[in-house]
Design a protein around this motif. Sequence first.
Motif, PDB file in Angstrom:
ATOM      1  N   VAL A  68     -39.893  52.143  40.697  1.00 58.91           N
ATOM      2  CA  VAL A  68     -39.408  51.018  41.499  1.00 58.91           C
ATOM      3  C   VAL A  68     -38.011  51.344  42.016  1.00 58.91           C
ATOM      4  N   GLU A  69     -37.747  51.035  43.285  1.00 57.25           N
ATOM      5  CA  GLU A  69     -36.404  51.216  43.833  1.00 57.25           C
ATOM      6  C   GLU A  69     -35.646  49.902  43.744  1.00 57.25           C
ATOM      7  N   ALA A  70     -34.373  50.002  43.343  1.00 52.67           N
ATOM      8  CA  ALA A  70     -33.555  48.801  43.170  1.00 52.67           C
ATOM      9  C   ALA A  70     -32.107  49.130  43.474  1.00 52.67           C
ATOM     10  N   TRP A  71     -31.330  48.080  43.733  1.00 56.84           N
ATOM     11  CA  TRP A  71     -29.897  48.207  43.947  1.00 56.84           C
ATOM     12  C   TRP A  71     -29.177  47.989  42.618  1.00 56.84           C
ATOM     13  N   LEU A  72     -28.254  48.892  42.280  1.00 58.75           N
ATOM     14  CA  LEU A  72     -27.417  48.752  41.094  1.00 58.75           C
ATOM     15  C   LEU A  72     -26.030  48.264  41.521  1.00 58.75           C
ATOM     16  N   VAL A  73     -25.566  47.186  40.916  1.00 60.87           N
ATOM     17  CA  VAL A  73     -24.260  46.589  41.236  1.00 60.87           C
ATOM     18  C   VAL A  73     -23.327  46.879  40.072  1.00 60.87           C
ATOM     19  N   THR A  74     -22.215  47.596  40.314  1.00 55.80           N
ATOM     20  CA  THR A  74     -21.421  48.118  39.203  1.00 55.80           C
ATOM     21  C   THR A  74     -19.991  47.593  39.127  1.00 55.80           C
ATOM     22  N   ARG A  75     -19.424  47.006  40.190  1.00 52.15           N
ATOM     23  CA  ARG A  75     -18.060  46.496  40.115  1.00 52.15           C
ATOM     24  C   ARG A  75     -18.058  45.051  39.619  1.00 52.15           C
ATOM     25  N   TYR A  76     -17.014  44.688  38.890  1.00 51.87           N
ATOM     26  CA  TYR A  76     -16.939  43.364  38.277  1.00 51.87           C
ATOM     27  C   TYR A  76     -17.026  42.257  39.321  1.00 51.87           C
ATOM     28  N   GLY A  77     -16.223  42.363  40.391  1.00 51.31           N
ATOM     29  CA  GLY A  77     -16.224  41.308  41.395  1.00 51.31           C
ATOM     30  C   GLY A  77     -17.579  41.134  42.053  1.00 51.31           C
ATOM     31  N   ASP A  78     -18.216  42.254  42.427  1.00 52.55           N
ATOM     32  CA  ASP A  78     -19.550  42.182  43.030  1.00 52.55           C
ATOM     33  C   ASP A  78     -20.567  41.646  42.035  1.00 52.55           C
ATOM     34  N   ALA A  79     -20.438  42.068  40.772  1.00 52.65           N
ATOM     35  CA  ALA A  79     -21.380  41.626  39.746  1.00 52.65           C
ATOM     36  C   ALA A  79     -21.304  40.120  39.542  1.00 52.65           C
ATOM     37  N   LYS A  80     -20.093  39.605  39.436  1.00 50.07           N
ATOM     38  CA  LYS A  80     -19.933  38.165  39.227  1.00 50.07           C
ATOM     39  C   LYS A  80     -20.471  37.385  40.425  1.00 50.07           C
ATOM     40  N   GLU A  81     -20.230  37.914  41.614  1.00 44.00           N
ATOM     41  CA  GLU A  81     -20.750  37.273  42.826  1.00 44.00           C
ATOM     42  C   GLU A  81     -22.278  37.271  42.822  1.00 44.00           C
ATOM     43  N   ALA A  82     -22.870  38.414  42.473  1.00 44.00           N
ATOM     44  CA  ALA A  82     -24.332  38.516  42.494  1.00 44.00           C
ATOM     45  C   ALA A  82     -24.976  37.611  41.453  1.00 44.00           C
ATOM     46  N   LEU A  83     -24.375  37.513  40.278  1.00 38.38           N
ATOM     47  CA  LEU A  83     -24.947  36.686  39.217  1.00 38.38           C
ATOM     48  C   LEU A  83     -24.984  35.214  39.588  1.00 38.38           C
ATOM     49  N   ALA A  84     -24.112  34.797  40.499  1.00 44.82           N
ATOM     50  CA  ALA A  84     -24.047  33.378  40.884  1.00 44.82           C
ATOM     51  C   ALA A  84     -24.634  33.110  42.271  1.00 44.82           C
ATOM     52  N   ASP A  85     -25.173  34.130  42.937  1.00 40.65           N
ATOM     53  CA  ASP A  85     -25.660  33.986  44.309  1.00 40.65           C
ATOM     54  C   ASP A  85     -27.082  33.425  44.314  1.00 40.65           C
ATOM     55  N   ALA A  86     -27.251  32.227  44.865  1.00 41.71           N
ATOM     56  CA  ALA A  86     -28.566  31.586  44.883  1.00 41.71           C
ATOM     57  C   ALA A  86     -29.568  32.345  45.732  1.00 41.71           C
ATOM     58  N   ARG A  87     -29.099  33.243  46.615  1.00 37.86           N
ATOM     59  CA  ARG A  87     -30.021  34.038  47.432  1.00 37.86           C
ATOM     60  C   ARG A  87     -30.663  35.163  46.641  1.00 37.86           C
ATOM     61  N   LEU A  88     -30.170  35.417  45.455  1.00 39.22           N
ATOM     62  CA  LEU A  88     -30.778  36.402  44.563  1.00 39.22           C
ATOM     63  C   LEU A  88     -31.612  35.646  43.542  1.00 39.22           C
ATOM     64  N   SER A  89     -32.900  35.607  43.791  1.00 42.46           N
ATOM     65  CA  SER A  89     -33.830  34.800  43.010  1.00 42.46           C
ATOM     66  C   SER A  89     -34.222  35.514  41.719  1.00 42.46           C
ATOM     67  N   LYS A  90     -34.554  34.723  40.709  1.00 45.10           N
ATOM     68  CA  LYS A  90     -35.091  35.268  39.470  1.00 45.10           C
ATOM     69  C   LYS A  90     -36.616  35.318  39.478  1.00 45.10           C
ATOM     70  N   ASN A  91     -37.211  34.712  40.463  1.00 47.85           N
ATOM     71  CA  ASN A  91     -38.674  34.606  40.514  1.00 47.85           C
ATOM     72  C   ASN A  91     -39.277  35.907  41.033  1.00 47.85           C
TER      73      ASN A  91
END
Length: 451
Positions: A68-91
């Motif tokens: 599977v191909e995926a994006w890895l997010v490694t910086r703290y600021g980007d990570a915190k943003e991604a964890l709270a971004d509603a456009r990134l679904s868990k479904n």
Amino acid sequence: MNDSPAPSTPEPSACPHSGATTPDEAAPAAPAPAPELFTWEFATDPYPAYAWLREHRPVHRTALPSGVEAWLVTRYGDAKEALADARLSKNPANHAESPHAKGKTGIPGERKAELMTHLLNIDPPDHTRLRRLVSKAFTPRRVAEFAPRVQELTDRLIDDFVEKGNADLIHDFAFPLPIYAICDLLGVPEEDQGDFRDWAGMMIRHGGGPRGGVARSVKKMRGYLAELIHRKRENPGDDLISGLIRASDHGEHLTENEAAAMAFILLFAGFETTVNLIGNGTYALLRHPEQRARLEASLAAGEDALLATGIEELLRFDGPVEMATWRYATEALTLGGEEIAAGDPVLVVLAAADRDPERFTDPDTLDLARRDNQHLGYGHGIHYCLGAPLARLEGQTALATLLRRLPDLRLAGEPDDLRWRGGLIMRGLRTLPVEFEPGSRSEKSDTVSTL
């Protein structure tokens, strides 16, 4: 496996008016190739590779071992943003997966076992409803009341090996403690807890067991949970499954599938993270004797402040969860300067974010007294780990009791001989062999609670 190659540097143009380099001019250096990811060497120490990615490709598309191909997010600021971004679904339904990738995300076997409707796989408003219901059963008061039982289990497990003078702290201690604790909390009868230990042991191997073993264990666990929920409906008790069944919000209850899925994920997520917290944390203390000595002195003085900050630092320094669970872009978005297409999987690398020098001073240094420590070890935003208070209680109790009762605890063998489990999401040791003076035991500890 080899990571995707770095983009090549174009050759200088031969045109005399194009600004081509002269013999006296140095050509620009080609970018260094990306480090190799997901090898056994990487699993042993991923932090240098993550440091390279943070600096050169903070949001990096790569092929995972599954294909599977995926994006890895490694910086703290980007990570915190991604964890709270509603456009990134868990479904997982939002994954634009290829036929090759189908079924290769999430926990093996959970789809077939109809265990998908838990907090790690859903978004608001369903997530909001389920978390509110589950929170009513998983209260801080319940966790605090459970502290004496955690201490009792901790002492009992140490009693089982203290006279031998040696132990595998993963097999003999870090693994059984959270299994028995979460079984007690859920209300699994003692006579059935051995089965849960076997199923959990298969799930934690991450491919080290027989082919299909994880999926079979998940299926067996699903069948057992359905039967247990049925029994609890008829004869409820003062346990978490009975609490899940009773929980309601404006007259709305969990369905049986939802209750089974929630019990499953509380067990799955609630034991492996703690196994790794205890294992990784003990190993870090053994490798940093000056920090261990500080903690031992603090505990001997009857203080608990360093234990509280120390657990947070161990979560940051070499935490139990290497990557946050899967997310899928519901629309095209930009993250860390990269264009993420709708349907793309995104994995936030907590281990990399928590060593980001832009956020943490001396991030590769273990400092148990670190105060400014807003690590992401248990996530961020609406998916922040519901079981974090229980994991902290178990981690604090386990480490404090080990140090008090086994003051001469030491690593048996060489650190280079240790092997780390090869999973994607979790980070933990396969074994942790230790030695100590047989019977070197202080009096059993009082209950530890700094929550």
